[in-house]
Design a protein around this motif. Structure first.
Motif, PDB file in Angstrom:
ATOM      1  N   LEU A 519       0.899  -0.937   0.050  1.00  0.00           N
ATOM      2  CA  LEU A 519      -0.098   0.022   0.045  1.00  0.00           C
ATOM      3  C   LEU A 519       0.843   1.194   0.078  1.00  0.00           C
ATOM      4  CD1 LEU A 519      -2.670  -1.176   2.710  1.00  0.00           C
ATOM      5  CD2 LEU A 519      -2.939  -0.948   0.217  1.00  0.00           C
ATOM      6  N   ARG A 520       0.571   2.204  -0.885  1.00  0.00           N
ATOM      7  CA  ARG A 520       1.316   3.709  -0.864  1.00  0.00           C
ATOM      8  C   ARG A 520       1.014   4.168   0.411  1.00  0.00           C
ATOM      9  NH1 ARG A 520       0.171   7.417  -3.476  1.00  0.00           N
ATOM     10  NH2 ARG A 520      -2.042   7.159  -3.703  1.00  0.00           N
ATOM     11  N   LEU A 521      -0.154   4.183   0.852  1.00  0.00           N
ATOM     12  CA  LEU A 521      -0.814   4.972   2.181  1.00  0.00           C
ATOM     13  C   LEU A 521      -1.410   4.015   3.040  1.00  0.00           C
ATOM     14  CD1 LEU A 521      -1.202   8.492   0.879  1.00  0.00           C
ATOM     15  CD2 LEU A 521       0.583   7.669   1.991  1.00  0.00           C
ATOM     16  N   ALA A 522      -1.663   4.093   4.305  1.00  0.00           N
ATOM     17  CA  ALA A 522      -2.506   3.482   5.111  1.00  0.00           C
ATOM     18  C   ALA A 522      -2.898   4.246   6.153  1.00  0.00           C
ATOM     19  CB  ALA A 522      -2.173   2.213   5.365  1.00  0.00           C
ATOM     20  N   LEU A 523      -4.083   4.012   6.767  1.00  0.00           N
ATOM     21  CA  LEU A 523      -4.262   4.659   8.020  1.00  0.00           C
ATOM     22  C   LEU A 523      -3.750   4.310   9.137  1.00  0.00           C
ATOM     23  CD1 LEU A 523      -7.391   4.890   6.270  1.00  0.00           C
ATOM     24  CD2 LEU A 523      -7.802   6.302   7.986  1.00  0.00           C
ATOM     25  N   MET A 524      -3.646   4.913  10.057  1.00  0.00           N
ATOM     26  CA  MET A 524      -3.110   4.596  11.617  1.00  0.00           C
ATOM     27  C   MET A 524      -4.209   3.992  12.379  1.00  0.00           C
ATOM     28  SD  MET A 524      -1.228   6.790  14.433  1.00  0.00           S
ATOM     29  CE  MET A 524      -0.601   6.318  16.030  1.00  0.00           C
ATOM     30  N   PHE A 525      -4.022   2.806  13.055  1.00  0.00           N
ATOM     31  CA  PHE A 525      -4.890   2.359  14.018  1.00  0.00           C
ATOM     32  C   PHE A 525      -4.801   2.552  15.569  1.00  0.00           C
ATOM     33  CE2 PHE A 525      -5.361  -0.095   9.978  1.00  0.00           C
ATOM     34  CZ  PHE A 525      -6.464  -0.208   9.745  1.00  0.00           C
ATOM     35  N   HIS A 526      -5.754   2.985  16.105  1.00  0.00           N
ATOM     36  CA  HIS A 526      -5.688   3.307  17.590  1.00  0.00           C
ATOM     37  C   HIS A 526      -6.852   2.526  18.359  1.00  0.00           C
ATOM     38  CE1 HIS A 526      -5.335   5.791  21.038  1.00  0.00           C
ATOM     39  NE2 HIS A 526      -6.453   6.053  21.029  1.00  0.00           N
ATOM     40  N   VAL A 527      -6.175   1.823  19.320  1.00  0.00           N
ATOM     41  CA  VAL A 527      -7.141   0.895  20.339  1.00  0.00           C
ATOM     42  C   VAL A 527      -7.312   1.788  21.307  1.00  0.00           C
ATOM     43  CG1 VAL A 527      -7.165  -1.304  21.229  1.00  0.00           C
ATOM     44  CG2 VAL A 527      -6.156  -1.173  19.260  1.00  0.00           C
ATOM     45  N   LEU A 528      -8.721   1.997  21.546  1.00  0.00           N
ATOM     46  CA  LEU A 528      -8.954   2.654  22.902  1.00  0.00           C
ATOM     47  C   LEU A 528      -9.980   1.957  23.791  1.00  0.00           C
ATOM     48  CD1 LEU A 528     -10.469   6.630  22.559  1.00  0.00           C
ATOM     49  CD2 LEU A 528     -11.904   4.608  23.701  1.00  0.00           C
ATOM     50  N   ALA A 529      -9.832   2.286  24.979  1.00  0.00           N
ATOM     51  CA  ALA A 529     -10.921   1.546  25.946  1.00  0.00           C
ATOM     52  C   ALA A 529     -10.812   2.572  27.135  1.00  0.00           C
ATOM     53  CB  ALA A 529     -10.045   0.403  26.666  1.00  0.00           C
ATOM     54  N   ALA A 530     -12.138   2.279  28.118  1.00  0.00           N
ATOM     55  CA  ALA A 530     -12.171   3.403  29.168  1.00  0.00           C
ATOM     56  C   ALA A 530     -11.488   3.247  30.302  1.00  0.00           C
ATOM     57  CB  ALA A 530     -13.665   3.209  29.609  1.00  0.00           C
ATOM     58  N   GLN A 531     -10.951   1.946  30.161  1.00  0.00           N
ATOM     59  CA  GLN A 531     -10.251   1.779  31.546  1.00  0.00           C
ATOM     60  C   GLN A 531      -8.944   0.509  31.364  1.00  0.00           C
ATOM     61  OE1 GLN A 531     -12.605  -0.418  34.689  1.00  0.00           O
ATOM     62  NE2 GLN A 531     -14.085  -0.891  32.842  1.00  0.00           N
ATOM     63  N   ILE A 532      -7.989   0.449  32.305  1.00  0.00           N
ATOM     64  CA  ILE A 532      -6.760  -0.529  32.014  1.00  0.00           C
ATOM     65  C   ILE A 532      -7.340  -1.950  31.985  1.00  0.00           C
ATOM     66  CG2 ILE A 532      -5.277   1.047  33.174  1.00  0.00           C
ATOM     67  CD1 ILE A 532      -5.418  -0.772  35.564  1.00  0.00           C
ATOM     68  N   ALA A 533      -6.544  -2.856  31.343  1.00  0.00           N
ATOM     69  CA  ALA A 533      -6.720  -4.060  31.453  1.00  0.00           C
ATOM     70  C   ALA A 533      -7.786  -4.552  30.481  1.00  0.00           C
ATOM     71  CB  ALA A 533      -6.792  -4.958  32.620  1.00  0.00           C
ATOM     72  N   SER A 534      -8.306  -3.664  29.499  1.00  0.00           N
ATOM     73  CA  SER A 534      -9.391  -3.802  28.596  1.00  0.00           C
ATOM     74  C   SER A 534      -8.948  -4.706  27.359  1.00  0.00           C
ATOM     75  CB  SER A 534      -9.847  -2.917  28.107  1.00  0.00           C
ATOM     76  OG  SER A 534     -10.444  -2.137  29.172  1.00  0.00           O
ATOM     77  N   PHE A 622       1.376   1.872  11.504  1.00  0.00           N
ATOM     78  CA  PHE A 622       1.272   2.707  12.499  1.00  0.00           C
ATOM     79  C   PHE A 622       0.226   2.322  13.418  1.00  0.00           C
ATOM     80  CE2 PHE A 622       3.766   5.207   9.570  1.00  0.00           C
ATOM     81  CZ  PHE A 622       4.759   5.875  10.736  1.00  0.00           C
ATOM     82  N   LEU A 623       0.620   1.879  14.676  1.00  0.00           N
ATOM     83  CA  LEU A 623      -0.352   1.440  15.803  1.00  0.00           C
ATOM     84  C   LEU A 623      -0.213   2.414  16.960  1.00  0.00           C
ATOM     85  CD1 LEU A 623      -0.367  -2.243  15.777  1.00  0.00           C
ATOM     86  CD2 LEU A 623      -1.975  -1.022  14.689  1.00  0.00           C
ATOM     87  N   SER A 624      -1.467   2.578  17.782  1.00  0.00           N
ATOM     88  CA  SER A 624      -1.478   3.233  19.099  1.00  0.00           C
ATOM     89  C   SER A 624      -2.211   2.684  20.023  1.00  0.00           C
ATOM     90  CB  SER A 624      -1.288   4.658  18.849  1.00  0.00           C
ATOM     91  OG  SER A 624      -2.718   4.981  18.412  1.00  0.00           O
ATOM     92  N   SER A 625      -2.356   3.243  21.372  1.00  0.00           N
ATOM     93  CA  SER A 625      -3.369   2.640  22.281  1.00  0.00           C
ATOM     94  C   SER A 625      -3.627   3.503  23.532  1.00  0.00           C
ATOM     95  CB  SER A 625      -3.291   1.214  22.867  1.00  0.00           C
ATOM     96  OG  SER A 625      -1.985   0.922  23.160  1.00  0.00           O
ATOM     97  N   GLY A 626      -4.448   3.654  24.245  1.00  0.00           N
ATOM     98  CA  GLY A 626      -4.670   4.400  25.278  1.00  0.00           C
ATOM     99  C   GLY A 626      -5.970   4.685  25.798  1.00  0.00           C
ATOM    100  N   ASN A 627      -6.062   4.797  27.075  1.00  0.00           N
ATOM    101  CA  ASN A 627      -7.292   5.063  27.667  1.00  0.00           C
ATOM    102  C   ASN A 627      -8.082   6.301  27.483  1.00  0.00           C
ATOM    103  OD1 ASN A 627      -7.367   2.293  28.860  1.00  0.00           O
ATOM    104  ND2 ASN A 627      -5.820   2.826  30.532  1.00  0.00           N
ATOM    105  N   ASN A 628      -9.151   6.315  26.903  1.00  0.00           N
ATOM    106  CA  ASN A 628      -9.787   7.458  26.879  1.00  0.00           C
ATOM    107  C   ASN A 628      -9.104   8.606  26.123  1.00  0.00           C
ATOM    108  OD1 ASN A 628     -12.241   6.652  27.741  1.00  0.00           O
ATOM    109  ND2 ASN A 628     -11.909   7.031  29.885  1.00  0.00           N
ATOM    110  N   VAL A 629      -8.235   8.342  25.290  1.00  0.00           N
ATOM    111  CA  VAL A 629      -7.464   9.433  24.691  1.00  0.00           C
ATOM    112  C   VAL A 629      -7.815   8.970  22.988  1.00  0.00           C
ATOM    113  CG1 VAL A 629      -5.936   9.762  26.230  1.00  0.00           C
ATOM    114  CG2 VAL A 629      -5.147   7.761  24.543  1.00  0.00           C
ATOM    115  N   GLU A 630      -8.147  10.175  22.159  1.00  0.00           N
ATOM    116  CA  GLU A 630      -8.329  10.066  21.007  1.00  0.00           C
ATOM    117  C   GLU A 630      -7.642  10.824  19.950  1.00  0.00           C
ATOM    118  OE1 GLU A 630     -12.823   9.111  20.415  1.00  0.00           O
ATOM    119  OE2 GLU A 630     -12.718  10.668  21.839  1.00  0.00           O
ATOM    120  N   PRO A 631      -7.442  10.514  18.546  1.00  0.00           N
ATOM    121  CA  PRO A 631      -6.991  11.369  17.627  1.00  0.00           C
ATOM    122  C   PRO A 631      -7.898  12.711  17.716  1.00  0.00           C
ATOM    123  CG  PRO A 631      -8.287   9.749  16.770  1.00  0.00           C
ATOM    124  CD  PRO A 631      -8.235   9.411  18.145  1.00  0.00           C
TER     125      PRO A 631
END
Length: 855
Positions: A519-534, A622-631
């Protein structure tokens, strides 16, 4: 010099089975003292003496003065067992003041040579001669020593021998001259690792001539025999190039073996199965167990091994002698002559020879090579520094310079000037372009599948995978695609996704991971949850496994754009499969360099340690993750958010029946094939499409990672992008500002100064509240300059059918702003097109009977 004990030279023969250099000796040598060890090498000494060095602490951090040595005197020199203890392998004469120093001017004779870092930097199987001693200097790391049958009294000859060992990669160059080399003593510690040194093997009766060491270790002696036989003024063929003599098409050793009927078959990796020239001496004349391998960086003149006892002492030089082939011929290398006025041609030829290896490439204007870490087996792209480029080119050609004193062409190292010009060149016409590394089969632009590993000229990709692990039908059917989707869906069935489109987004992330090199380009994926250990990090780990079998190392999200740019340039140059930002504590900030990496095929900048700007490819997941944080802001259209919702108070207490990461580790080929079947089935079915909202810049990604899933009945995986854009906190802030502006200034153009003044008046409390959020100081006052910049940055952006623009109709010294209304699609109707179930998340607003939506 005549008091050395005349011990019998012990050769390797059928009685001595130590041609195998694995460390198998279980004898206890703990009783051997440093005095015993030194005496075993040097015997009784009088005036000339070896030099010992002894100090405590870390050798890497001690002062230079700690390395000053003293002449060894048996029974008098103190060498504490808890110190770093070293001894020279040469003896030295005292100067006029009676001082002993490790200087070439005071060199008297060389008694032994040493191989360093065997087991770590030098593979044990590379050492093809039984050593006189072995000392373990750190865990798994050894020094091998060889005692000379007769000491070398010529400093020049000693230097030639030691430099040849270094050139063969069997020992580091060291900080001092070759004649002054020192090695560790057995009774000592390695202060760098707090490791107690251990004598693993001690056989001082094993003593070798220089030729036996050269033959036994299969190295090339850097002496006058390597010079070209041609003299200046000798007539040369008219078609002879005075700069470049190409390598012959056929390896002369293999040609000679074929002519004598000794060649059998290739074994791969440059090795060949042959009949031993001395097969008549084998027991029962057994013809087997003999191999020749072609010259390489490890074996500059090639290698030879016969498993039969009668040939234990025969090395590649004996094979060359039997075939009547010189060392220069055996190298099977081109020749490059350093001619005055030919620097452009010489550099061009050097690059051309570099390109022929198919191991070196250009990436972003920098010369690179494909490198696999021997410990982790991780394959990355490595840029070649000036020293590493010099070493590579020294092994790719025989370099000659003309010596006026000798009136002869002499072998030399590649000149630094020529190497620098090649290293710093602005373009490379010969080196193939490397776009990235593929860790599994990948797609060409026409949708065909590349199933072969190695370099693919059409795509510029280098495949590092075993094709036999991936079974993808040439024309997969819809039924096969549905079965493949069920296999992947079952893999992630225990993750608690908030909505069906979040599950579809996770499956889209898996497809993206598999075909990201295509792929020339691809979106980033962000995994989000409201709390830890999700399960955020675990899901990222699973997705990563579809991009690479190698372990990924997540990064902290950089605080500013400069830090982000440095990280991205350094990482992207190595062509990583994944760049992951784990456990974010702030929203995904729109750093300019990250935005560029997500919407451009390349990004440029100055690489640390390079003198020029490099342009690196961005074909990385590109990947990212976090609790209640968004782009937020510009990142909202570049990121797909995957929301997890365990729907319980303490997610860490949940129990699971599956371990998808281990499952993919065990059967990675099957799961990769399942993802490829989905994509290929959609392609061979004619690329059927559903009417989906377009994502600017990401058409290729939508074609292969979005439409195939919708075709198979899943929700649109890109829904999260549009949701995030609608609910972007930056957009909501601008929406509130436009509402109060419309309420108070709808019929008037207004300046920033007037807005601030109104904030202090009655009936403008709602305006003040919004402006304070945007541009307040610590004391609660309003910063007019900051407010002005904020308005300018958001001017022209449409929210709820309104946008701020400059009023050009007024001729005033200050800038005045006004509201302009735009007719757009409603939020609810827009989201309902994506997914009808999303209508509950939006409300329709009307301004002057016109439904509005943020573009």
């Amino acid at each position: 010099m005549n008091n050395h004990p005349k011990e019998k030279n012990v050769l390797l023969n059928s009685q001595n089975e130590q041609s195998k250099t694995e460390i198998t000796d279980t004898t206890d040598y703990s009783e051997i003292s440093n005095d015993d060890f030194i005496n075993g090498i040097f015997g009784e000494l009088t005036l000339e003496r070896p030099i010992t060095v002894s100090f405590k602490g870390n050798p890497a951090t001690v002062k230079n003065s700690a390395w000053f040595g003293q002449a060894y005197i048996k029974g008098k020199t103190t060498l504490p067992s808890d110190a770093n203890n070293y001894v020279s392998f040469a003896i030295f004469t005292p100067d006029s003041e009676g001082q002993y120093r490790r200087k070439k001017a005071q060199f008297a004779a060389l008694y032994a040579v040493m191989l360093d870092d065997v087991g770590v930097k030098v593979a044990a199987e590379r050492v093809t001669l039984a050593p006189s001693w072995i000392i373990e200097t750190s865990s798994g790391n050894h020094q091998y020593g060889y005692i000379l049958a007769e000491p070398l009294c010529s400093a020049n000859d000693a230097t030639i021998l030691l430099d040849s060992i270094i050139a063969a990669g069997l020992c580091d160059p060291g900080a001092n001259g070759a004649c002054a080399r020192i090695g560790r003593l057995p009774v000592a510690v390695n202060g760098k690792y707090d490791f107690k040194c251990r004598l693993v093997q001690w056989k001082p009766e094993l003593r070798y001539t220089v030729q036996q060491i050269v033959d036994g270790l299969q190295i090339e002696l850097k002496d006058k025999a390597s010079r070209s036989p041609k003299k200046r003024g000798r007539a040369e063929p008219e078609d002879q190039d005075d700069v470049h003599t190409p390598r012959s098409d056929k390896n002369p050793v293999i040609t000679a073996l074929l002519e004598r009927g000794l060649y059998k078959q290739p074994l791969g990796d440059g090795k060949h199965d042959i009949t031993c020239p001395w097969v008549s001496e084998h027991t029962a004349q057994v013809d087997g167990g003999t191999a020749y391998w072609e010259p390489s960086e490890t074996y500059p003149i090639g290698g030879f091994k016969c498993q039969h006892g009668h040939c234990a002492d025969r090395r590649v030089s004996k094979l060359h002698e039997f075939l009547n082939i010189s060392k220069a011929e055996a190298k099977h290398l081109p020749t490059i002559r350093i001619q005055p006025g030919e620097i452009n041609r010489i550099v061009d030829i050097a690059e051309s020879e570099l390109a022929k290896t198919l191991r070196h490439y250009q990436r972003g204007g920098i010369i690179v090579t494909i490198s696999t870490d021997p410990a982790t087996r991780a394959t990355t792209v490595k840029m070649l520094t000036m020293p590493s480029l010099t070493r590579v080119l020294a092994g790719l050609a025989i370099w000659h310079r003309f010596d006026k004193r000798e009136m002869d062409w002499l072998t030399c190292d590649p000149p630094e000037r020529h190497i620098k010009i090649l290293h710093d060149a602005m373009q490379y016409p010969h080196l193939p372009i490397l776009n990235g590394i593929a860790r599994q089969p990948y797609l060409r632009p026409d949708g065909s599948l590349v199933t072969l590993s190695g370099y693919d000229a059409k795509t510029g990709m280098f495949g590092v995978f075993d094709p036999r692990q991936y079974n993808v039908p040439e024309n997969p059917t819809l039924a096969q695609a549905q079965a493949a989707l069920s296999k992947l869906t079952e893999l992630i069935s225990e993750f608690e996704f908030k909505t069906p489109h979040d599950e579809a987004a996770a499956l889209s992330a898996i497809l993206t991971a598999v075909i990201r090199p295509s792929l020339r380009l691809a979106l980033m994926f962000h995994v989000l949850a409201a709390q830890i250990a999700s399960g955020k990090s675990y899901l990222c780990k699973l997705i990563t496994l579809f991009a690479t079998p190698e372990k990924s190392t997540p990064h902290n999200f950089p605080a500013d754009d400069e830090e982000m740019r440095k990280l991205l340039l350094a990482e992207l140059l190595t062509a990583p499969a994944v760049i992951e930002f784990d456990n974010l504590t702030t929203d995904l900030m729109p750093h300019n360099s990250l935005c560029t990496a997500l919407t451009s095929e390349h990004m440029s900048g100055r690489i640390l340690g390079q003198s020029k700007t490099a342009e690196v490819g961005t074909r990385t997941l590109f990947l990212s993750s976090g609790n209640n944080v968004e782009p937020i802001r510009d990142m909202t259209r570049r990121v797909i958010t995957i929301r997890l919702d365990p729907k319980c108070e303490i997610p860490a207490t949940r129990e699971f029946n599956k371990n998808p990461v281990d499952e993919v580790h065990k059967k990675r080929g099957e799961y990769i094939a399942a993802a490829l079947i989905i994509v290929r089935a959609w392609i061979v079915s004619g690329r059927p499409k559903t009417d989906l909202k377009s994502l600017n810049s990401y058409g290729d990604w939508a074609e292969l990672c979005r439409h195939p899933l919708v075709w198979l009945g899943l929700a649109d995986p890109a829904t999260g992008v549009f949701e995030t854009m609608v609910h972007d906190p930056d957009r909501e802030e601008l929406s509130a500002f436009l509402e109060v502006w419309e309420r108070h200034f709808s019929k008037h153009s207004t300046s920033v100064k007037q807005i601030v003044e109104c904030c202090g008046k009655p009936n403008y409390e709602d305006l003040k509240e919004v402006v304070i959020e945007i541009a307040s100081e610590r004391d609660g006052s309003i910063n007019k300059k900051r407010l002005g910049w904020w308005i300018k940055r958001h001017s022209g952006r449409v929210v709820n059918g309104m946008r701020l623009v400059i009023d050009d109709s007024l001729k005033t010294n200050s800038v005045r702003w006004k509201i302009e209304k735009i007719k757009t699609e409603s939020v609810s109707s827009f989201l309902s097109v994506l997914n009808p179930s999303l209508r509950e998340f939006s409300t329709t607003e009307k301004i002057n009977d016109t439904e509005v939506f943020c573009n």
